[in-house]
Structure formats: structure tokens, C-alpha cells
Design an enzyme around this catalytic site. Sequence first.
Site, PDB file in Angstrom:
ATOM      1  N   GLY A  39      18.215  38.103 -10.396  1.00  0.00           N
ATOM      2  CA  GLY A  39      19.545  37.815  -9.873  1.00  0.00           C
ATOM      3  C   GLY A  39      20.102  36.545 -10.484  1.00  0.00           C
ATOM      4  N   HIS A  40      21.369  36.289 -10.233  1.00  0.00           N
ATOM      5  CA  HIS A  40      22.020  35.062 -10.664  1.00  0.00           C
ATOM      6  C   HIS A  40      22.865  34.524  -9.519  1.00  0.00           C
ATOM      7  CE1 HIS A  40      20.855  34.466 -14.802  1.00  0.00           C
ATOM      8  NE2 HIS A  40      21.033  35.759 -15.065  1.00  0.00           N
ATOM      9  N   ASP A  41      23.422  33.343  -9.748  1.00  0.00           N
ATOM     10  CA  ASP A  41      24.201  32.647  -8.723  1.00  0.00           C
ATOM     11  C   ASP A  41      25.171  33.587  -8.010  1.00  0.00           C
ATOM     12  OD1 ASP A  41      26.688  30.988  -7.841  1.00  0.00           O
ATOM     13  OD2 ASP A  41      25.189  29.447  -8.215  1.00  0.00           O
ATOM     14  N   ILE A  42      25.891  34.396  -8.759  1.00  0.00           N
ATOM     15  CA  ILE A  42      26.896  35.280  -8.170  1.00  0.00           C
ATOM     16  C   ILE A  42      26.268  36.289  -7.209  1.00  0.00           C
ATOM     17  CG2 ILE A  42      26.840  37.012 -10.042  1.00  0.00           C
ATOM     18  CD1 ILE A  42      29.916  37.150  -9.778  1.00  0.00           C
ATOM     19  N   ASN A  43      25.033  36.726  -7.502  1.00  0.00           N
ATOM     20  CA  ASN A  43      24.343  37.670  -6.629  1.00  0.00           C
ATOM     21  C   ASN A  43      23.893  37.001  -5.337  1.00  0.00           C
ATOM     22  OD1 ASN A  43      23.025  38.408  -9.727  1.00  0.00           O
ATOM     23  ND2 ASN A  43      24.320  39.891  -8.692  1.00  0.00           N
ATOM     24  N   TYR A  44      23.415  35.760  -5.448  1.00  0.00           N
ATOM     25  CA  TYR A  44      22.966  35.028  -4.260  1.00  0.00           C
ATOM     26  C   TYR A  44      24.160  34.703  -3.359  1.00  0.00           C
ATOM     27  CZ  TYR A  44      19.347  34.415  -7.801  1.00  0.00           C
ATOM     28  OH  TYR A  44      18.439  34.629  -8.812  1.00  0.00           O
ATOM     29  N   ASP A  70      23.046  28.077  -7.311  1.00  0.00           N
ATOM     30  CA  ASP A  70      22.016  27.500  -8.178  1.00  0.00           C
ATOM     31  C   ASP A  70      21.741  26.037  -7.851  1.00  0.00           C
ATOM     32  OD1 ASP A  70      21.649  29.840  -9.527  1.00  0.00           O
ATOM     33  OD2 ASP A  70      22.651  29.229 -11.360  1.00  0.00           O
TER      34      ASP A  70
END
Length: 300
Positions: A39-44, A70
Amino acid sequence: GVMEKLGLGPEVLLQENPALIYARLTGFGQTGRYAKSAGHDINYLALSGVLSNLGRKDENPYAPVNLLADFAGGGVMCALGIVIALYERATSGRGQIIDASMVEGVAYLSSFLWKSQNIGIWSRPRGENLLDSGAPFYEVYRTSDGKFMAVGALEPQFYEQFIKGLGLDSNELPIQMSISDWPEMKKKFASIFAQKTQAEWCSIFDGTDACVTPVLSLNDVASHQHNKQRSSFIKNDQGEISPRPAPLLSRTPAVPSCERDPFIGEHTEEILLENGFTKQEIAKLHSDKIIGFSKPKANL
């Protein structure tokens, strides 16, 4: 599971040193359906519920680069967890494992969103509320030279100074909190801001409590008078600008380095040698692709 594969999981290390504080910083946390998912920031942000509140009216939600999950919900909250664990260890003498999930970190950081739902601040759809670009007095406006001014005139006394700075009379305008008039007021304010340069607006609002400030680019921040007076930004020996460490402590302030940023892997060998690894062990770690080297090239 990455550290377990290296034989360096918390169970192993805490057995050798029960006072160890072991921080595990991940996107989704150590357990749960998504624990092993990428995942990445947008997913979290999406899974935390915060992303649904970010964006303007009638537009898709948008992620503010990768700062929120992040760095804020992840790095800062994890660091806070380490500080808390250190403080607790001073009493118990025992370490513990920190499960720092960026989803939970950014959600907790955004507790205000949950706690303020019933007081009217976030009761309307995205982009129509007090702090999400709905209000004309909490907005960013373009100036005649293509730059921007940020307005945060929330309180009545600040709003009055804002209106005065625009050359308007509040007695001839709708009341500040008349939500139905906000769209038209925003158009009116935008047309006024578009008549002067950013510098001209600064000369009007600087020194007032109208809560109006210039939107500075990364290239401009260090030269702004306020930031210069506080030495808020520093230059390294390559002339690159970056923020000074914050917050500023009165007795033990951080001493910033003016050297260039290190290359990834530049000091790997040096640090491992300082910590007792032999050159043969380091070579084996490198050949197994556990560590990497990156030596800067000479400028000849």
C-alpha cells in the site's frame, strides 16, 4: 515478516535484551486482513476514513502528497510511541513492541474529525464546511500576478479586519456565518484579490490580525522576512535549502548539519565496522543483498 526472515524478529531480540524497544512501522499494522498487503499513503488515508473528507465540493477526494499517513500518521506517531515506551521503561525497566499502523496513526491524528461532527463543523458534504474550502473566509485566493494569499479569518474580530483590508464594509455584506451566501461571497472576494499583486496584499495585511498571509513557494520561504528573522530555514554546503529542526528547545536546541545529505548506503560499511562487524561479515551481507553500498564519486 521481513525481520523474522533475517532472524531479527522481536521475540528473538527481546529474549536477549528484555529492555529493548522494538518499533514496527507499517501501513496496515501487524494484524488484520490487509496486514501483508502492499500500500501507499493514499491507501492508508482511504482506509482511515480521512481521505473521504479531503477535497473540494463536487470533486473527487484528493491526497495531500504523502504527508499525512507516511510522515504524520506513520513516522511522527511511531516516534511518539518510542518516546512513550522509553518513558514507561524508566519505571518498569522493560521494553515492548510498538505496532505503528499508518492507517490507525492518521485516523488518531485526525480525531478532531470524529469529535467535531456533532458541533456543526463537518455536518455538510465535503467542500461545504468551515475548514474544507466551504467558507469564503477560510480559503486561498489568486492574486493579479498569479500568486496566492491564504485567508483564515475565522473569528469575528479577525473577519472584520479581513473585510476592512479588502476595502469592504461588513454592514453592507451578509453576516459572516450565512452559509447560503458563502458561494457568492467567495466570488466577490476572489474578484477583489485578483486586482492586486501578492506583494500589494502583503503590504495591506502584514501587521494586522486579519489572518491573511502569502502562500510561499519552497524557493521563497527562506527569504521571507519572518522566516529570516527566526532562521527557520538553513542552507547546506551545496546551497540547498531545508527547514531547521523543530521544535526549538530553549536549553538543548538541535544543531543542524550544513553538510549535504548522505547518499543511500554511503556510510553502511563505516557504521557496521563501528559496531563490531568484520569486513568479511560485511562483504557476506553485501553479497547476500541484505545491505547496499553507494560511494560518492570524486569531483575531478
